[in-house]
Design an enzyme around this catalytic site. Structure first.
Site, PDB file in Angstrom:
ATOM      1  N   ARG A   1     -22.540 -12.940 -17.690  1.00 29.24           N
ATOM      2  CA  ARG A   1     -21.265 -12.215 -17.637  1.00 29.24           C
ATOM      3  C   ARG A   1     -20.873 -11.865 -16.202  1.00 29.24           C
ATOM      4  O   ARG A   1     -19.696 -11.984 -15.831  1.00 29.24           O
ATOM      5  CB  ARG A   1     -21.365 -10.947 -18.494  1.00 29.24           C
TER       6      ARG A   1
ATOM      7  N   LYS B   1      -3.436  -4.984  -0.953  1.00 22.47           N
ATOM      8  CA  LYS B   1      -3.439  -4.495  -2.336  1.00 22.47           C
ATOM      9  C   LYS B   1      -4.438  -5.334  -3.128  1.00 22.47           C
ATOM     10  O   LYS B   1      -4.095  -6.267  -3.852  1.00 22.47           O
ATOM     11  CB  LYS B   1      -2.040  -4.566  -2.932  1.00 22.47           C
TER      12      LYS B   1
ATOM     13  N   LYS C   1       4.546   0.473   9.559  1.00 26.39           N
ATOM     14  CA  LYS C   1       5.397   0.448   8.370  1.00 26.39           C
ATOM     15  C   LYS C   1       6.433   1.561   8.501  1.00 26.39           C
ATOM     16  O   LYS C   1       6.457   2.314   9.476  1.00 26.39           O
ATOM     17  CB  LYS C   1       4.534   0.645   7.112  1.00 26.39           C
TER      18      LYS C   1
ATOM     19  N   ASP D   1      11.578  -6.409   5.141  1.00 26.45           N
ATOM     20  CA  ASP D   1      11.271  -5.756   3.874  1.00 26.45           C
ATOM     21  C   ASP D   1      12.469  -5.758   2.935  1.00 26.45           C
ATOM     22  O   ASP D   1      13.539  -5.226   3.266  1.00 26.45           O
ATOM     23  CB  ASP D   1      10.813  -4.318   4.125  1.00 26.45           C
TER      24      ASP D   1
ATOM     25  N   GLU E   1       7.596  -3.420  10.621  1.00 27.06           N
ATOM     26  CA  GLU E   1       8.430  -3.559   9.414  1.00 27.06           C
ATOM     27  C   GLU E   1       9.858  -3.115   9.722  1.00 27.06           C
ATOM     28  O   GLU E   1      10.071  -2.082  10.374  1.00 27.06           O
ATOM     29  CB  GLU E   1       7.865  -2.700   8.287  1.00 27.06           C
TER      30      GLU E   1
END
Length: 291
Positions: A104, A140, A172, A221, A200
């Site tokens: 597994r 992410k 950002k 963005d 960004e």
């Protein structure tokens, strides 16, 4: 053969597999496998039940190696290979008990990472219909599995964004709200002169400011494909006027398999999406006993 390395770092493989096995075996070990005859052996295959792109082979091999080095895994296909439903991707032979214990864990890595590679390949193929833009991953990722998931992205034909916050400087919107683009780039050049500086922007005025500030890459963005094409024209014009190369242009937000070609046709360099690491369905692969 691709020049891009698709295998994850071995230290990351060993650590992730060790953690996964500990999750399965703490505190008393495999109670079921402990009851099979000690001299029992197995001859089995990893077989794909669906078409996709293979990834995670190092983790599958490592799962058995950490349990018993007498288990032999022989791969017929490797990370980055396209496979069809019904394909035998590897053979597994050796003592039965450790194979049952590691099955597994091996499949969890193999199915998950192959799923990421498969979805990335869909994005990469879609983007190629419109232009030369590469599919880029993000941070992410599943905690603890970033290096493995980014390797799976590369196996699927994508490219790796920064691995962590130490790789390069990226400003950002929340950073820029505090210090602004020009001051942010100035501070970065002073503190980290050899590091890539990535900014960004959410409109064309922000792009113009980033170009003037001298950043190395710009994240557009939530631009539409038409807005992205306009941004490319502005950046190309700026580079021509200043006798240099324009920054890399990345589009993020709104990137899907359906829109990838349109964004690539706009002329940007990179399309980033969290879908390939956060939303990829596992590729169905099983371990089947032969005979």
């Amino acid at each position: 053969m691709s020049d891009v390395p698709v295998e994850p770092p071995i230290h990351a493989v060993r650590a992730a597999v060790a953690a996964a096995l500990a999750e399965d075996l703490t505190p008393l070990g495999d109670l079921s496998a402990a009851l099979v005859p000690a001299d029992a052996t197995i001859d089995a295959v990893f077989a794909s039940r669906a078409a996709g792109v293979l990834a995670g082979t190092a983790c599958a091999t490592e799962a058995f190696a950490q349990l018993d080095p007498a288990v032999t895994v022989t791969w017929r296909h490797h990370d980055g290979d396209r496979i069809d439903a019904g394909t035998t991707v590897a053979t597994v032979t050796g003592p039965l008990a450790p194979v049952l214990t590691g099955e597994r864990t091996a499949l969890n890595f193999l199915c998950h990472l192959s799923g990421i590679a498969t979805l990335t390949r869909r994005f990469a193929d879609a983007a190629a219909e419109g232009g030369d833009a590469r599919i880029w991953d993000t941070r992410k990722t599943t905690p603890g599995l970033r290096s493995l998931e980014k390797a799976a992205v590369r196996a699927g034909g994508g490219a790796s964004h920064r691995g962590n916050l130490s790789d390069w400087v990226m400003f950002k919107d929340n950073h820029l709200a505090a210090i602004g683009i020009e001051e942010a780039v100035r501070r970065a050049r002073t503190a980290w002169p050899a590091r890539t500086i990535h900014v960004e922007v959410d409109d064309l005025d922000g792009l113009r400011t980033a170009l003037t500030a001298g950043c190395d890459a710009v994240l557009l963005d939530n631009f539409t494909p038409d807005q992205a094409a306009e941004a490319v024209a502005i950046a190309d014009g700026w580079a021509a006027d200043h006798g240099g190369r324009r920054p890399l242009l990345e589009c993020s937000g709104g990137i899907t398999v359906e829109t990838a070609a349109a964004y690539a046709a706009a002329g940007v360099d990179l399309l980033s999406t969290s879908q390939i690491t956060q939303s990829a369905p596992a590729l169905d692969i099983g371990l089947d006993v032969r005979g």
